[in-house]
Design a protein around this motif. Sequence first.
Motif, PDB file in Angstrom:
ATOM      1  N   LEU A  16       5.268   3.481  -3.433  1.00 46.83           N
ATOM      2  CA  LEU A  16       4.076   3.026  -3.418  1.00 46.83           C
ATOM      3  C   LEU A  16       4.305   1.450  -3.226  1.00 46.83           C
ATOM      4  O   LEU A  16       3.185   0.909  -2.676  1.00 46.83           O
ATOM      5  N   LYS A  17       5.305   0.831  -3.785  1.00 48.79           N
ATOM      6  CA  LYS A  17       5.262  -0.434  -3.561  1.00 48.79           C
ATOM      7  C   LYS A  17       5.444  -0.992  -2.058  1.00 48.79           C
ATOM      8  O   LYS A  17       5.148  -1.914  -1.520  1.00 48.79           O
ATOM      9  N   LYS A  18       6.318  -0.142  -1.311  1.00 48.46           N
ATOM     10  CA  LYS A  18       6.615  -0.216  -0.031  1.00 48.46           C
ATOM     11  C   LYS A  18       5.463  -0.200   0.761  1.00 48.46           C
ATOM     12  O   LYS A  18       5.120  -1.037   1.633  1.00 48.46           O
ATOM     13  N   VAL A  19       4.574   0.740   0.426  1.00 46.34           N
ATOM     14  CA  VAL A  19       3.280   1.003   1.317  1.00 46.34           C
ATOM     15  C   VAL A  19       2.332   0.054   0.993  1.00 46.34           C
ATOM     16  O   VAL A  19       1.635  -0.776   1.977  1.00 46.34           O
ATOM     17  N   ALA A  20       2.154  -0.734  -0.189  1.00 47.13           N
ATOM     18  CA  ALA A  20       1.354  -1.772  -0.594  1.00 47.13           C
ATOM     19  C   ALA A  20       1.710  -2.784  -0.005  1.00 47.13           C
ATOM     20  O   ALA A  20       0.815  -3.716   0.628  1.00 47.13           O
ATOM     21  N   THR A  21       2.995  -3.296   0.015  1.00 50.78           N
ATOM     22  CA  THR A  21       3.457  -4.479   0.800  1.00 50.78           C
ATOM     23  C   THR A  21       3.482  -4.444   2.245  1.00 50.78           C
ATOM     24  O   THR A  21       2.896  -5.481   2.823  1.00 50.78           O
ATOM     25  N   LYS A  22       3.543  -3.501   2.799  1.00 51.42           N
ATOM     26  CA  LYS A  22       3.134  -3.213   4.359  1.00 51.42           C
ATOM     27  C   LYS A  22       1.815  -3.494   4.406  1.00 51.42           C
ATOM     28  O   LYS A  22       0.987  -4.031   5.499  1.00 51.42           O
ATOM     29  N   ALA A  23       0.714  -2.975   3.671  1.00 52.37           N
ATOM     30  CA  ALA A  23      -0.774  -2.845   3.716  1.00 52.37           C
ATOM     31  C   ALA A  23      -1.208  -4.497   3.770  1.00 52.37           C
ATOM     32  O   ALA A  23      -1.952  -4.888   4.180  1.00 52.37           O
ATOM     33  N   LYS A  24      -0.412  -5.224   2.567  1.00 54.42           N
ATOM     34  CA  LYS A  24      -0.596  -6.599   2.546  1.00 54.42           C
ATOM     35  C   LYS A  24      -0.539  -7.372   3.795  1.00 54.42           C
ATOM     36  O   LYS A  24      -1.256  -8.402   3.875  1.00 54.42           O
ATOM     37  N   LYS A  25       0.496  -7.085   4.631  1.00 56.39           N
ATOM     38  CA  LYS A  25       0.963  -7.886   5.613  1.00 56.39           C
ATOM     39  C   LYS A  25       0.101  -7.613   6.601  1.00 56.39           C
ATOM     40  O   LYS A  25      -0.321  -8.649   7.465  1.00 56.39           O
ATOM     41  N   LYS A  26      -0.696  -6.317   6.777  1.00 56.71           N
ATOM     42  CA  LYS A  26      -1.527  -6.049   7.867  1.00 56.71           C
ATOM     43  C   LYS A  26      -2.681  -6.755   7.824  1.00 56.71           C
ATOM     44  O   LYS A  26      -3.276  -7.682   8.487  1.00 56.71           O
ATOM     45  N   ALA A  27      -3.774  -6.465   6.756  1.00 55.63           N
ATOM     46  CA  ALA A  27      -4.930  -6.975   6.793  1.00 55.63           C
ATOM     47  C   ALA A  27      -5.565  -6.487   5.574  1.00 55.63           C
ATOM     48  O   ALA A  27      -5.475  -5.533   5.029  1.00 55.63           O
ATOM     49  N   PRO A  28      -6.300  -7.686   4.795  1.00 52.53           N
ATOM     50  CA  PRO A  28      -6.836  -7.221   3.525  1.00 52.53           C
ATOM     51  C   PRO A  28      -8.162  -6.263   3.587  1.00 52.53           C
ATOM     52  O   PRO A  28      -8.270  -5.717   2.559  1.00 52.53           O
ATOM     53  N   ALA A  29      -8.600  -6.169   4.762  1.00 54.71           N
ATOM     54  CA  ALA A  29      -9.865  -5.233   4.749  1.00 54.71           C
ATOM     55  C   ALA A  29      -9.363  -3.779   4.900  1.00 54.71           C
ATOM     56  O   ALA A  29     -10.257  -2.799   4.518  1.00 54.71           O
ATOM     57  N   LYS A  30      -8.058  -3.490   5.087  1.00 53.73           N
ATOM     58  CA  LYS A  30      -7.629  -2.028   4.927  1.00 53.73           C
ATOM     59  C   LYS A  30      -7.099  -1.785   3.650  1.00 53.73           C
ATOM     60  O   LYS A  30      -6.105  -0.767   3.804  1.00 53.73           O
ATOM     61  N   LYS A  31      -7.376  -2.373   2.587  1.00 52.18           N
ATOM     62  CA  LYS A  31      -6.857  -1.911   1.371  1.00 52.18           C
ATOM     63  C   LYS A  31      -7.215  -0.261   1.239  1.00 52.18           C
ATOM     64  O   LYS A  31      -6.344   0.320   0.597  1.00 52.18           O
ATOM     65  N   ALA A  32      -8.186   0.202   1.246  1.00 48.41           N
ATOM     66  CA  ALA A  32      -8.586   1.408   1.131  1.00 48.41           C
ATOM     67  C   ALA A  32      -7.759   2.471   1.808  1.00 48.41           C
ATOM     68  O   ALA A  32      -7.295   3.506   1.295  1.00 48.41           O
ATOM     69  N   ALA A  33      -7.543   2.404   3.021  1.00 45.22           N
ATOM     70  CA  ALA A  33      -6.691   2.949   4.175  1.00 45.22           C
ATOM     71  C   ALA A  33      -5.312   2.931   3.527  1.00 45.22           C
ATOM     72  O   ALA A  33      -4.534   3.839   3.762  1.00 45.22           O
ATOM     73  N   LYS A  35      -4.184   2.688   0.321  1.00 44.87           N
ATOM     74  CA  LYS A  35      -4.105   3.765  -0.979  1.00 44.87           C
ATOM     75  C   LYS A  35      -4.060   5.150  -0.452  1.00 44.87           C
ATOM     76  O   LYS A  35      -3.381   6.093  -0.914  1.00 44.87           O
ATOM     77  N   LYS A  36      -4.842   5.506   0.719  1.00 42.72           N
ATOM     78  CA  LYS A  36      -4.991   6.942   1.132  1.00 42.72           C
ATOM     79  C   LYS A  36      -3.550   7.040   1.698  1.00 42.72           C
ATOM     80  O   LYS A  36      -3.033   8.358   1.637  1.00 42.72           O
ATOM     81  N   ALA A  37      -2.888   6.202   2.499  1.00 46.13           N
ATOM     82  CA  ALA A  37      -1.617   6.424   3.037  1.00 46.13           C
ATOM     83  C   ALA A  37      -0.481   6.441   2.113  1.00 46.13           C
ATOM     84  O   ALA A  37       0.447   7.428   2.096  1.00 46.13           O
ATOM     85  N   ALA A  38      -0.936   6.064   0.844  1.00 49.55           N
ATOM     86  CA  ALA A  38       0.507   5.823  -0.333  1.00 49.55           C
ATOM     87  C   ALA A  38       0.242   7.410  -0.920  1.00 49.55           C
ATOM     88  O   ALA A  38       1.297   7.899  -1.165  1.00 49.55           O
ATOM     89  N   LYS A  39      -0.727   7.960  -1.102  1.00 45.82           N
ATOM     90  CA  LYS A  39      -0.762   9.112  -1.607  1.00 45.82           C
ATOM     91  C   LYS A  39       0.004  10.487  -1.086  1.00 45.82           C
ATOM     92  O   LYS A  39       0.726  10.984  -1.708  1.00 45.82           O
ATOM     93  N   PRO A  40      -0.420  10.534   0.445  1.00 45.39           N
ATOM     94  CA  PRO A  40       0.397  11.449   1.056  1.00 45.39           C
ATOM     95  C   PRO A  40       2.056  11.270   0.930  1.00 45.39           C
ATOM     96  O   PRO A  40       2.798  11.986   0.972  1.00 45.39           O
ATOM     97  N   ALA A  41       2.354   9.897   1.019  1.00 43.09           N
ATOM     98  CA  ALA A  41       3.603   9.580   0.988  1.00 43.09           C
ATOM     99  C   ALA A  41       4.110   9.786  -0.186  1.00 43.09           C
ATOM    100  O   ALA A  41       5.417  10.496  -0.351  1.00 43.09           O
ATOM    101  N   ALA A  42       3.602   9.665  -1.531  1.00 45.75           N
ATOM    102  CA  ALA A  42       4.090   9.967  -2.655  1.00 45.75           C
ATOM    103  C   ALA A  42       4.331  11.511  -2.662  1.00 45.75           C
ATOM    104  O   ALA A  42       5.335  12.098  -3.542  1.00 45.75           O
ATOM    105  N   LYS A  43       3.211  12.572  -2.297  1.00 47.77           N
ATOM    106  CA  LYS A  43       3.444  13.797  -2.123  1.00 47.77           C
ATOM    107  C   LYS A  43       4.646  14.437  -1.653  1.00 47.77           C
ATOM    108  O   LYS A  43       5.435  15.134  -2.122  1.00 47.77           O
ATOM    109  N   LYS A  44       4.821  13.643  -0.307  1.00 47.65           N
ATOM    110  CA  LYS A  44       6.052  14.112   0.362  1.00 47.65           C
ATOM    111  C   LYS A  44       7.354  13.951  -0.634  1.00 47.65           C
ATOM    112  O   LYS A  44       8.153  14.747  -0.625  1.00 47.65           O
ATOM    113  N   VAL A  45       7.551  12.777  -1.029  1.00 53.73           N
ATOM    114  CA  VAL A  45       8.388  12.618  -1.870  1.00 53.73           C
ATOM    115  C   VAL A  45       8.846  13.559  -3.026  1.00 53.73           C
ATOM    116  O   VAL A  45       9.668  13.934  -3.478  1.00 53.73           O
ATOM    117  N   ALA A  46       7.608  13.852  -3.808  1.00 53.53           N
ATOM    118  CA  ALA A  46       7.586  14.792  -4.827  1.00 53.53           C
ATOM    119  C   ALA A  46       8.007  16.270  -4.360  1.00 53.53           C
ATOM    120  O   ALA A  46       8.922  17.107  -4.888  1.00 53.53           O
TER     121      ALA A  46
END
Length: 154
Positions: A16-33, A35-46
């Motif tokens: 989640l931290k990795k995904v969050a740092t990537k999202a910050k670098k891209k653009a602040p308008a895409k925060k909702a996207a 979060k959605k990307a972080a959930k599937p990534a977390a599910k894959k790890v689990a």
Amino acid sequence: MNKLYVYLHHSITKTLKKVATKAKKKAPAKKAAAKKAAKPAAKKVAKKAAKKTAPKKAAKKVAKKAAPKVKRKPNAAFMKAMNIGVALQPVVGSKPLPRTEVVKKLWEYIKKNKLQDPKERRNINADENLKKVFNGKKTVSMFEMTKLVSKHLS
């Protein structure tokens, strides 16, 4: 179980931290996207972690099922036919029976003639045939009964 939970929790938070740092670098308008990307990534790890532990659980189950159940052997002393005493013959019969069968027949006699005390169910009220077995006592507890009956078996 705790180790697995800690491992999964650590892996998910790291992802989640990795995904969050990537999202910050891209653009602040895409925060909702993000979060959605972080959930599937977390599910894959689990799912990956669950797959690793699944074979271990299956192996334990197979080991438990492999052990055959051993049946208990009845004690030969209980199955030995005993001679019935004269006082006990009107209640259970005259032919030799194992101790367990004598007790069964005795309880059949008690239930058939309604000799069990209705208020104090542990006590048996003796009729004329049982008074001979119970050494003249009118009321006997079920625990005392087996002791008195054993005196009439040989």
